[in-house]
Scaffold this active site. Structure first.
Site, PDB file in Angstrom:
ATOM      1  N   GLU A 328       0.688  -1.173   0.038  1.00  0.00           N
ATOM      2  CA  GLU A 328       0.039  -0.038   0.077  1.00  0.00           C
ATOM      3  C   GLU A 328       0.985   1.306   0.090  1.00  0.00           C
ATOM      4  OE1 GLU A 328      -4.182  -1.235   2.001  1.00  0.00           O
ATOM      5  OE2 GLU A 328      -2.356  -0.129   3.355  1.00  0.00           O
ATOM      6  N   CYS A 329       0.591   2.008  -0.750  1.00  0.00           N
ATOM      7  CA  CYS A 329       1.192   3.476  -1.034  1.00  0.00           C
ATOM      8  C   CYS A 329       2.576   3.157  -0.861  1.00  0.00           C
ATOM      9  CB  CYS A 329       0.832   4.353   0.309  1.00  0.00           C
ATOM     10  SG  CYS A 329       1.053   6.077  -0.135  1.00  0.00           S
ATOM     11  N   GLY A 330       3.419   3.619   0.266  1.00  0.00           N
ATOM     12  CA  GLY A 330       5.112   3.455   0.376  1.00  0.00           C
ATOM     13  C   GLY A 330       5.245   1.863  -0.015  1.00  0.00           C
TER      14      GLY A 330
END
EC number: 6.3.5.9
Length: 435
Positions: A328-330
């Site tokens: 997720e994201c990072g």
């Protein structure tokens, strides 16, 4: 009909009014009195709940009316069972939320306060104004969607004369002042581009929380505050998310720290074995896991160390040959090919996806997201609709893999950040809140 736990909603007309400072001070001050205080946070914020937990000594949970349905909200509110008091911290202004409703409403703090019967304590930043602060409070109290207003707490009061002037007008309008906080620049918490610096990074956090508790106890009538707490009906039947696997290798360190407490609680209740590992310490995920989950965080601040973490990347690649990996994201960025930092240096990531991201030219991506899956994601089949939130400053330079989902903003407009899927590997920029 039985009542739910008594509570108060700490809200304000706008961000930056002092909600978090007051909330942390209250949590610690009331806990020091021997009360069991259950904190909650409105909306998708990751960082405030970690500070809440440090102040209150128990986990804080997000209550998000846009992304969560009512059974999930009621399940989370049930976490207050056995507590003496709920402190629910709002987000932004009391009535702020997306223009278009989500699953249980527009995600406003007012909606949650009404749902669970928690009266509002309105925090007013009175710097640069006098009696007009009372007009603001009166307008909030008379809004057609207003929860009960228990009282106001004045923040950034300049002097006793300033306080007396505002109190007199509040009294004239029938508004109760529960406290007045003088200006104190030394009690602010440091910030980063996604909000406050995380609780675990805060040097001297205990001393800060104690100072906030002393400050709040000296300037807020805690007995009056406790007397105005209220409760609605007991939370109804709740529902917890079904976990995506039985044994989950979860990245947890300074680069991978954005994990929603409600997700961890759902996993715990289902008997999931969580196997934490640290990419920054060059640890590979446990090969006995069924799934690797890379949460968001700040990989851009540690890109060089991640690039040099050869055991981590080799273990991740070996795992992905036969089992699911999700980021997720990072975490999504780390699954990609390269991450370009703010100085323009390219760092080799895991290479399980073709994604290339850059922080050289920062661009804000912010808001709620709905995602209709085009391919399976651990725990959800293709065609499922998921709800989450996106908040980052990176730019996509390359995203060559098949899209994971059709992703839209809160208004239903498609966004370019579709996520990616390749083999057993999936990733997205949105943080999953609920499915």
């Amino acid at each position: 009909m039985s009542e739910g736990p008594k509570g108060l909603a700490i809200a304000a007309p706008a961000s930056g009014s002092g909600k978090t400072t007051l909330t942390l001070g209250l949590l610690r001050a009331l806990t020091r009195r021997g009360l069991r205080v259950q904190p909650f946070k409105n909306g998708p914020d990751y960082i405030d709940p970690a500070f809440h937990a440090a102040a209150a000594g128990r986990a804080s949970f997000n209550l998000d009316g846009w992304a969560m349905d009512r059974p999930q909200l009621h399940a989370l509110a049930g976490q207050a069972a056995g507590a003496d008091l709920v402190i629910f911290e709002g987000a932004m202004g009391l009535y702020d939320g997306p223009a278009d409703p989500g699953r249980s409403g527009r995600g406003t703090s007012a909606e949650i306060a009404r749902m669970f019967g928690w009266p509002v304590v309105l925090v007013l930043d009175v710097k640069g104004q006098g009696q007009s602060a009372a007009a603001t409070a009166l307008g909030f109290a008379r809004h057609p969607e207003a929860p009960p207003l228990a009282g106001v707490i004045l923040n950034h009061v300049a002097s006793p004369r300033h306080e007396a002037m505002i109190r007199a007008e509040m009294d004239r309008l029938g508004l109760r002042v529960l406290g007045a906080l003088p200006r104190r620049s030394d009690l602010s918490l440091p910030e980063r581009h996604l909000g406050l610096v995380q609780a675990e990074e805060q040097a001297g956090l205990e001393a800060t929380l104690e100072a906030l508790a002393d400050f709040v106890a000296a300037h807020v009538d805690l007995e009056a505050l406790l007397s105005v707490a209220g409760a609605g009906p007991a939370p109804g039947a709740g529902a917890w998310a079904v976990p995506p696997a039985g044994r989950i290798a979860l990245a947890r360190d300074a680069a991978f720290s954005f994990v929603y407490p409600h997700m961890l609680e759902a996993w715990r209740r289902a008997g999931v074995t969580v196997l934490p590992f640290s990419p920054l310490a060059d640890q590979a995920p446990d090969p006995s896991a069924d799934l690797v989950w890379l949460p968001g965080g700040y990989p851009e601040l540690h890109a060089g160390r991640i690039a040099a973490a050869t055991r981590f990347k080799a273990g991740l690649r070996a795992f992905a040959e036969t089992r699911s990996v999700h980021g997720e994201c990072g975490g999504y960025m780390v699954l990609g090919a390269r991450l370009v930092d703010a100085e323009g240096r390219a760092h080799a990531m895991a290479g399980l996806l073709g994604l290339v991201t850059s922080y050289e030219k920062r661009r804000l991506h912010l808001g709620y997201r709905s995602a209709d899956l085009l391919a399976p994601l651990p725990g959800y089949g293709a065609g499922s609709r998921l709800y989450g939130h996106e908040f980052h400053y990176s730019t996509i330079l390359e995203q060559p893999d098949a899209p994971l989902a059709k992703v839209c903003d809160a208004a239903g407009a498609p966004v370019a950040e579709t996520g990616s899927v390749r083999g057993h590997v999936t990733g997205s920029f949105f943080h999953l809140i609920a499915g």
